[in-house]
Scaffold this active site. Sequence first.
Site, PDB file in Angstrom:
ATOM      1  N   GLU A   1     -45.205  -0.994  37.178  1.00 61.96           N
ATOM      2  CA  GLU A   1     -45.608  -0.496  35.858  1.00 61.96           C
ATOM      3  C   GLU A   1     -45.324   0.987  35.628  1.00 61.96           C
ATOM      4  OE1 GLU A   1     -47.343  -4.394  36.261  1.00 61.96           O
ATOM      5  OE2 GLU A   1     -47.392  -2.654  37.617  1.00 61.96           O
TER       6      GLU A   1
ATOM      7  N   ASP B   1     -53.895  -6.773  29.632  1.00 57.29           N
ATOM      8  CA  ASP B   1     -52.714  -5.945  29.408  1.00 57.29           C
ATOM      9  C   ASP B   1     -51.568  -6.575  28.609  1.00 57.29           C
ATOM     10  OD1 ASP B   1     -52.377  -7.666  31.561  1.00 57.29           O
ATOM     11  OD2 ASP B   1     -51.902  -6.103  33.014  1.00 57.29           O
TER      12      ASP B   1
ATOM     13  N   GLU C   1     -48.386 -17.278  35.171  1.00 55.87           N
ATOM     14  CA  GLU C   1     -47.376 -16.806  36.119  1.00 55.87           C
ATOM     15  C   GLU C   1     -46.099 -17.639  36.049  1.00 55.87           C
ATOM     16  OE1 GLU C   1     -47.558 -14.100  37.667  1.00 55.87           O
ATOM     17  OE2 GLU C   1     -49.691 -13.603  37.818  1.00 55.87           O
TER      18      GLU C   1
ATOM     19  N   GLU D   1     -54.619   0.348  43.406  1.00 55.19           N
ATOM     20  CA  GLU D   1     -54.999  -0.676  42.422  1.00 55.19           C
ATOM     21  C   GLU D   1     -56.124  -0.196  41.514  1.00 55.19           C
ATOM     22  OE1 GLU D   1     -53.391  -4.618  42.726  1.00 55.19           O
ATOM     23  OE2 GLU D   1     -52.540  -2.686  42.180  1.00 55.19           O
TER      24      GLU D   1
END
Length: 530
Positions: A376, A263, A122, A357
């Site tokens: 996204e 991902d 992150e 989610e």
Amino acid sequence: MIFFEIKKMKCLFHFSLMILLLIRHSSCSRHYDRHRLLQLRSEVKEMFEHAYHGYMKYAYPYDELRPLTCDGVDTWGSYSLSLIDALDTLVVMGLHDEFNKAVDYIKYNVSFDADINVSVFETNIRVVGGLLSAHMLSHRATTELEIGWPCNGPLLRMAEDVARRLLPAFDTPTGMPYGTVNLRSGVPEGETTVTCTAGVGTFILEFGTLSRLTGDFIFEQVALKALHSLFNHRSKMGLMGNHLDVASGLWIAHDSGIGGGIDSYFEYLIKGSLLFNLPHLRSMFDELRKPIDKYSATSTGWYFWVNMQKGQVTMPIYQSLESYWPGLLSLIGDIDIAMKSMSNYHDVLKLYGFTPEVYNVVNQEAARDSFPLRPELVESAMYLYKATNGDPYLLDIGSDILRSIQHSSRTRCGYATIKSCKKHSLQNRMESFFLAETTKYLYLLFDPDNFMHNDGSHGKVWNTAGGRECIVDAGGYIFNTEAHPIDPGILHCCYMADNNDWSHRQQPKYQRFMKSSLVVDKKKRINQSS
């Protein structure tokens, strides 16, 4: 009691009305002339400004805004994360005065010399990526650049400082990084060696850019080593698991798919190959995609989770995080496949007003129905809108997302996470990626004339302090996984500072990487079956 029941019924009525409007609007052809696009763009800009100023007024210098109580909280590192994450969005939207104020806030008030444990992943995508992007875009917002820009500057120095504090994480037997470091002392004692696949393979864009701007190869080298080491630990079927041990290379979680935990590894293979002209990264992606198409993909455009050793479906679900995949496919020209998935995801959006989610495709219901205002789906809509030369269906998707957020998420001081897509109840959090990604992608979708969409027909000739000439602002921007754009032209401004060509020095190293990555050596692969 009667009052609360009436209020509850009223909320349900408004929610149902909104869903009906989404279905109605999406079932007919909408018209988007230039005036309508400008209206939508203006609405998104106002949305961003409401959220940004809410953060600055009520939450700064904390990491994030709590939009229900109008206060702040530290989440990822206590370094004013939302402000760093929002920097390049200010430039994209033309808010140059605010950008310059924000840069001053950060220069004089943010320090990374702190005894705190942070997520390596992150911190890289949000902080290193945010600082690098803001550094590269700063020439659009100010004429007061340091001598030597883009090879020098305060934001670049801060990005390098943060990245150096992350480097100890890569000191493992496999070269794959730990998930956590202490910004002052390195890897914490007793830190787990288990991390997710995305946490290993999501560094090449930021670290490669940093190496090109500073001339220090170490950043790109450790990022590439992690990428290739991860590739060499794929299963016999060619699938990637979800979590592994970075010390031994053994897989801990065996579910394989395109969603959360994996991902951005796929994303960085494609984008890394484009940004740095490294075709072997594309070859790695192509190799990994074959078993994805064979085992995970369905004929109807869904992607399920499967066991990485056997290929059997383990979870017939769709995750909101998976919505990046159609946009990624658009970068390699697979438009038809991408649009089929987008249609599925849009159907889920129309069902709830948001993409939960986790959605069980077989049962056709949300299995986990929260939604933290993720970017996204609109990210893919933006990419595909460009790739299809303006298919208005993609504008429909963006407009639906905008309507839902405005209707259900807006608060007095910002925008709140959706706690339940079924009830449209709220949670007291506004994650920094709302400012960095969701609003930016929506704005770019509705602003086809934005400088970010430059097709290379124009740019600026830039003369560096060392007498080197390069082209900046000519388009072709590559977005990291936090939507921080990188100008590929700028990467050619600095790497000959010592009069030796970067590509000449690095090519043998890349060739060794390519050879070790693409030649299958079964004896060296570690495949854990239990």
